[in-house]
Write a protein that holds these residues in place. Structure first.
Motif: not given
Length: 132
Positions: A99, A101, A122-124, A127
């Motif tokens: 998670k 970067d 960004k995936e973590a 949203r």
């Protein structure tokens, strides 16, 4: 009924390692706090008496390692009357999750406090899904 809380002196934890060392010096585990925000983790670490050039922050195999070295020459010849503070280097390591970067980690040192900012990948990031 309110309880009175007395402040207690916190002792430095000496690092106990199974590895052999080639440096004749004590290593301590720095006191550390970790805070999480929506986009990052902030690691706040106490390393008193350490100058910027003597701090190494490295990542290898998903391990974030901090090593901070004390300049022992500042303490030569001193004969303390009383001590609560042992002098020695600091070291600490953390395993990073996917998670984080690893390309977006920054470090700042001010007044004996090292602050590391570990940006989340960004995936973590959270949203929010709009409800239609």
């Amino acid at each position: 009924m309110a309880r009175s809380q007395a402040l207690e002196v916190q002792e430095k934890k000496e690092l106990v390692s199974k590895e052999e060392k080639t440096v004749r010096s004590r290593y301590f585990v720095p006191t550390t706090d970790i805070f999480e925000t929506e986009d990052a983790l902030t690691v706040v670490m106490e390393i008193p008496g350490v100058a910027k050039p003597d701090v190494d922050v490295n990542i290898e195999n998903d391990i974030l390692r901090v090593e901070a070295r004390i300049d022992h020459s500042k303490y030569e010849g001193l004969e303390p009357l009383y001590t609560e503070y042992n002098v020695g280097h600091f070291t600490r390591s953390f395993t990073l999750s996917s998670k984080i970067d690893q390309q977006q980690i920054s470090a700042q040192l001010a007044d004996g406090v090292l602050t590391l900012t570990l940006k989340k990948a960004k995936e973590a990031l959270l949203r929010r899904i709009a409800i239609g």
